[in-house]
Every structure is written in structure tokens, then in C-alpha cells.
Design an enzyme around this catalytic site. Structure first.
Site, PDB file in Angstrom:
ATOM      1  N   TYR A   1       1.371  -0.892  -0.109  1.00 31.76           N
ATOM      2  CA  TYR A   1      -0.168   0.019   0.089  1.00 31.76           C
ATOM      3  C   TYR A   1       1.579   0.901  -0.291  1.00 31.76           C
ATOM      4  O   TYR A   1       2.195   1.798   0.883  1.00 31.76           O
ATOM      5  CB  TYR A   1      -0.774   0.254   1.076  1.00 31.76           C
ATOM      6  CG  TYR A   1      -1.489   1.407   0.971  1.00 31.76           C
ATOM      7  CD1 TYR A   1      -3.000   1.390   1.188  1.00 31.76           C
ATOM      8  CD2 TYR A   1      -1.156   1.743   2.618  1.00 31.76           C
ATOM      9  CE1 TYR A   1      -3.642   2.589   0.430  1.00 31.76           C
ATOM     10  CE2 TYR A   1      -2.094   3.584   2.510  1.00 31.76           C
ATOM     11  CZ  TYR A   1      -3.554   3.626   1.868  1.00 31.76           C
ATOM     12  OH  TYR A   1      -4.054   4.509   2.083  1.00 31.76           O
TER      13      TYR A   1
ATOM     14  N   ASP B   1       9.378   2.948  -0.413  1.00 26.97           N
ATOM     15  CA  ASP B   1       8.179   3.788  -0.273  1.00 26.97           C
ATOM     16  C   ASP B   1       8.506   3.596   2.311  1.00 26.97           C
ATOM     17  O   ASP B   1       8.719   2.082   1.987  1.00 26.97           O
ATOM     18  CB  ASP B   1       7.334   3.438  -0.175  1.00 26.97           C
ATOM     19  CG  ASP B   1       6.025   3.398   0.345  1.00 26.97           C
ATOM     20  OD1 ASP B   1       6.543   4.553   1.604  1.00 26.97           O
ATOM     21  OD2 ASP B   1       4.816   4.194   0.306  1.00 26.97           O
TER      22      ASP B   1
ATOM     23  N   LYS C   1       4.303   9.495   8.164  1.00 30.54           N
ATOM     24  CA  LYS C   1       4.176   9.225   9.546  1.00 30.54           C
ATOM     25  C   LYS C   1       5.636   9.566  11.284  1.00 30.54           C
ATOM     26  O   LYS C   1       5.486  10.452  11.561  1.00 30.54           O
ATOM     27  CB  LYS C   1       4.157   7.546   9.791  1.00 30.54           C
ATOM     28  CG  LYS C   1       3.255   6.803   8.522  1.00 30.54           C
ATOM     29  CD  LYS C   1       2.477   5.681   9.199  1.00 30.54           C
ATOM     30  CE  LYS C   1       1.754   5.051   7.950  1.00 30.54           C
ATOM     31  NZ  LYS C   1       0.294   4.187   8.300  1.00 30.54           N
TER      32      LYS C   1
HETATM   33  C1  LIG Z   1       4.108   2.134   2.732  1.00 29.52           C
HETATM   34  C2  LIG Z   1       2.463   3.319   3.371  1.00 29.52           C
HETATM   35  N1  LIG Z   1       3.010   4.298   1.823  1.00 29.52           N
HETATM   36  C3  LIG Z   1       2.346   5.702   2.164  1.00 29.52           C
HETATM   37  C4  LIG Z   1       0.870   5.494   2.820  1.00 29.52           C
HETATM   38  C5  LIG Z   1       0.291   6.470   2.449  1.00 29.52           C
HETATM   39  O1  LIG Z   1       0.155   7.939   3.596  1.00 29.52           O
HETATM   40  P1  LIG Z   1      -0.841   8.499   4.495  1.00 29.52           P
HETATM   41  O2  LIG Z   1      -1.717   8.166   5.511  1.00 29.52           O
HETATM   42  O3  LIG Z   1       0.520   9.316   5.107  1.00 29.52           O
HETATM   43  O4  LIG Z   1      -1.102   9.126   3.170  1.00 29.52           O
HETATM   44  C6  LIG Z   1       1.253   4.683   3.717  1.00 29.52           C
HETATM   45  C7  LIG Z   1      -0.051   4.672   5.063  1.00 29.52           C
HETATM   46  O5  LIG Z   1       0.032   3.853   5.973  1.00 29.52           O
HETATM   47  C8  LIG Z   1       2.101   3.814   4.036  1.00 29.52           C
HETATM   48  O6  LIG Z   1       1.748   2.305   4.799  1.00 29.52           O
END
Ligand SMILES: Cc1ncc(COP(=O)(O)O)c(C=O)c1O
Length: 446
Positions: free
Chosen positions: A151, A254, A282
């Protein structure tokens, strides 16, 4: 032993959730806080301090969810409270150049190995969105490869097979059924996406032979954190790096979940991998909305103002209050021994839970290490990818287990796709309570 919540009052929480449903869709602002994971009413939280949170009825819990990993310093850390109060009194945001964003960016660059420059966004989703736009502009290619079960936020092209499904629905690994995660996305969006199984070098080599020269980027989480906590197999990330280089494809790492968590420089430091672009969120903001894209000038400078630029706007980018928190947070994380402690507390929790499952003769494993891990009720010794997760993990049993923990004062989301988080606020005593409560939950479960 913490008092059983079953006997505690939850009246006010229920009233608030009732009211929430009158004004908010399903009573929430993101499905993962409500109907997507909770069978009964979700817990309504009112305040937090350190490793603890209190619900609307004043019941206390030890928090191991930590705002989906954002709260690396726990709740209301005094240094962060001070930074926020001071910044707020001076003016929260100017949407102009500030010393606050310079100080945050300098600390960021010192900690993250691949960050020659950084661009701050407001969320992880914005960061991954920008990373793909940069990669496409840089390579002048449009397709990209994403992995099943990963994700990367809620931007249209990433919303393919990031949810779990039954084994029958997902098709064969060499020809996966492509399942959009949302309505409202034109199907043509996914024509640009090559979908691949993760942790499988042979499959990756085959797909790179077929599509490598058309790909702008491969995007991956270094540890798969949205099917629980799935670690990369030995050499997998190295091979991914080699193959992307061979085909002139940018590697987007990511690190929205892993960044500032496993090491000061995230998983790129921990596993010694060198991404072209990396994304963060985060833990960087310690509870404030944040995202970041980092990489070399050769790529990020494509955002410099010109006729051929990559556009990235945002009223709240580099939000002054958040930048003050980021700088204070990175100072705290840079203190000697911080990561050693995060790992030690997490490893103790993992060892304690494993011992409980062994003693209780429950078929459950605890996967991960240090600051992030997940429990899987499974016959397997390990879960290596999305397909094993969909096929071999009893997510219903996990949800029942977490429900029991909640009733005994441990706060965690019932979604098996998320992960347990250790913050700097957690203590050995929190771990001891967790293990004690888990023992009782296992007794009630079986
Ligand atoms: C690996 C990863 N990338 C991107 C995101 C997106 O981040 P945000 O919720 O701050 O938009 C998340 C969110 O859980 C994530 O787990």
C-alpha cells in the site's frame, strides 16, 4: 493485571460513536478506524500521555497502535508539547520560507543516507504521488511496477491489489487477477501498472525482462507493512536494486512506515540499499501530518521552476508548526541509545508473545523485529508474501484475540494487515503487562 474492560463503563464512548454517525460517514474519517476492522463499536479515544490512552469513559489502555505508527515518541512528549506551544504562540504557518523548515530539512539530510535534498509534503500519500511524477518526468516513461499487497497511499494508480482477498479471487501468481481497491478510478489508469508478486526474485527477473525498458519506476516498501509485517528474503532488495539499475528504472523506496523507525536512516540504512527516490511520513512527524520525498538533486531538481518542471504545490507544505515538531523529534531520535532501546523493548515484546503462544500451544507466530511486528494465527513458520497472507493467515482469529486484549486494556487495531508499534515511550513494564494480558486473552480464546 489491568482491570477487565468488560466490567467497565463504555456508555459515553457509545454515545459519541452514535453521534459521530449522524455527521460523519460511518462515524469516521477513514474506514480503517471503523467498519473496515471493528465488528462492534470502535473505541472512542479522548487523550493520551506516554504509552497510555484514555477513552471517553476514562478507561485506560496501553497503546501499541500508536496512530498507525506515527507516534514514535508516544503521546504528548514534553519536548514536542513545548515545541508546538512555542511555535503556535509565534504563528502556526506563513506559507513562506522559514528557518523552521531549514532546520527540519538539515536534520533530515543528516539522518537519511540518500537525501541530498528533501521536499516536504503533508501526508505519505502526497509523497508517493510526487515520487511517481518525478520518476516519470526523469525517465520519460509512464509505466511503473508495484507489488501485490503493498500500500502506498490512496493515489489512483497505486490502488491495485493492496487489500487482501480470498485465494480464489487473486488468481495465479504468474497471472494475478488485477483487483482495484476503489471505485471511481478509470480502468485506463491501471494500464500503466505492472503488478508483481513480492519477495520472488525469479518472478521479478521475468517481469523486468518483459517490461523493464518501459518502466519509469519500481515502488516497494522495504518491509511489507500493510499485510502485517513481512520481511524481505535474503538478497531480495539487493537484487531488486541491481535489476532496476540494469533497465534504467528508478527504485522508489516507500519508507512511510519504516522511515526513522528501524534506524536513524530507516530501512535504507538498516539494509544498506540505495534507492533513487524515497518517501517518508508517519514517524517523521511524531503525530503531526507530514510526508517527504528525498533523493539526489539530479531528480528532485526537476521541481525547479521552468517550463519543463515537475509541479508540486501545497498551501501547507513545510507547515511551520509541523516543521518545529519534526526538528524536535529528529533531535530526540538522534540521541545516543534511542534505537537500541526501541529494538530492545520490541524484541522483548516479541519474545514474550512467542513464549505465551508456545505455552498455550496456539498455532501463532510473531513476525518482525524491534520496533514493529505482527502476530499471525497460522500453521506456517513464516509468512513471506501477499499470497501466503491471503491463504494461510486466520485474520478472524486475530481480530477476536485483539478484541480480548482491548477488553483487558491493551489498545491495538483488530486489522491483521497492520502492525504493532513500539515507541520511545514504551517501557519494560508495558511489555510485562502486554505479556500477562496476552496470556489471559489466549486462555479465553481457546
Ligand atoms: C507504506 C505506506 N505508504 C504510504 C502511505 C500513505 O501515507 P498517509 O496515510 O500519510 O497518506 C501509507 C499509509 O499507511 C503506507 O503504509
Amino acid at each position: 493485571m489491568t482491570q477487565a474492560l468488560k466490567t467497565r463503563n463504555r456508555t459515553r464512548s457509545q454515545q459519541w460513536f452514535e453521534r459521530a454517525q449522524q455527521s460523519l460517514v460511518e462515524g469516521v474519517n477513514s474506514p480503517s478506524r471503523g467498519a473496515a476492522v471493528y465488528k462492534s463499536d470502535p473505541i472512542v479515544l479522548e487523550r493520551g500521555r506516554g504509552s497510555r490512552v484514555w477513552d471517553a469513559d476514562d478507561n485506560q489502555y496501553i497503546d501499541f497502535m500508536m496512530s498507525f505508527g506515527a507516534l514514535i515518541q508516544g503521546h504528548a512528549h514534553p519536548k514536542l508539547v513545548e515545541a508546538v506551544s512555542q511555535a503556535m504562540a509565534e504563528g502556526s504557518h506563513f506559507a513562506a520560507v522559514t528557518s523552521a523548515e531549514v532546520e527540519a530539512a538539515e536534520r533530515f539530510r543528516r539522518m537519511v543516507p540518500s537525501a541530498e535534498v528533501v521536499r516536504f509534503t503533508n501526508t505519505g500519500s502526497e509523497a508517493t504521488m510526487l515520487a511517481l511524477r518525478l520518476a516519470r518526468a526523469h525517465t520519460r516513461r509512464t509505466k511503473f511496477l508495484k507489488f501485490e499487497g503493498h500500500y502506498h497511499g490512496w493515489y489512483d494508480p497505486y490502488l491495485l491489489n493492496s487489500h487482501s482477498h480470498s485465494p480464489a479471487e487473486i488468481g495465479a501468481p504468474e497471472n494475478p487477477t488485477r483487483i482495484p481497491d476503489s471505485q471511481g478510478i478509470p480502468s485506463s489508469t491501471f494500464d500503466e501498472v505492472v503488478l508483481a508478486p513480492w519477495n520472488d526474485i525469479a518472478a521479478l527477473e521475468r517481469l523486468m525482462r518483459e517490461h523493464g525498458s518501459d518502466l519509469a519506476a519500481v515502488i516497494t516498501e522495504p518491509i511489507m507493512a500493510n499485510m502485517g509485517c513481512i520481511l524481505p528474503r535474503e538478497r531480495y532488495l539487493d537484487r531488486l536494486r541491481e535489476l532496476t539499475q540494469d533497465y534504467g528504472v528508478l527504485l522508489i523506496l516507500d519508507e512511510v512506515v519504516t522511515g526513522f523507525r528501524y534506524a536513524p536512516g530507516g530501512c535504507q540504512e538498516y539494509y544498506s540499499i540505495h534507492p533513487d527516490i524515497s518517501t517518508f511520513g508517519k514517524a517523521l512527524g511524531a503525530g503531526f501530518p507530514i510526508g517527504a520525498v528525498a533523493g539526489p538533486r539530479a531528480i528532485l531538481d526537476r521541481m525547479r521552476w521552468s517550463d519543463n518542471m515537475v509541479l508540486h504545490y501545497g498551501t501547507f507544505n513545510g507547515h511551520r508548526l509541523t516543521m518545529k515538531v519534526v526538528a524536535a523529534n529528529l533531535d530526540l531520535l538522534s540521541a545516543e541509545g534511542t534505537y537500541r532501546k526501541l529494538h530492545a523493548i520490541g524484541d522483548a515484546a516479541i519474545a514474550g508473545l512467542r513464549e505465551v503462544f508456545r505455552r498455550r500451544k496456539l498455532k501463532a507466530i510473531v513476525q518482525g523485529f524491534g520496533p514493529m511486528f505482527q502476530i499471525y494465527f497460522t500453521e506456517r513458520d513464516a509468512i513471506h508474501d501477499y499470497r501466503e497472507y491471503c491463504k494461510h493467515v486466520d485474520t478472524g482469529r486475530y481480530a477476536r484475540f485483539v478484541q480480548l486484549l482491548l477488553e483487558h486494556g491493551i489498545y491495538m487495531t483488530p486489522s491483521n494487515g497492520l502492525h504493532w508499534i513500539i515507541s520511545t515511550a514504551h517501557t519494560e513494564s508495558d511489555v510485562a503487562t502486554l505479556v500477562q494480558v496476552a496470556e489471559q486473552a489466549c486462555a479465553e480464546l481457546s
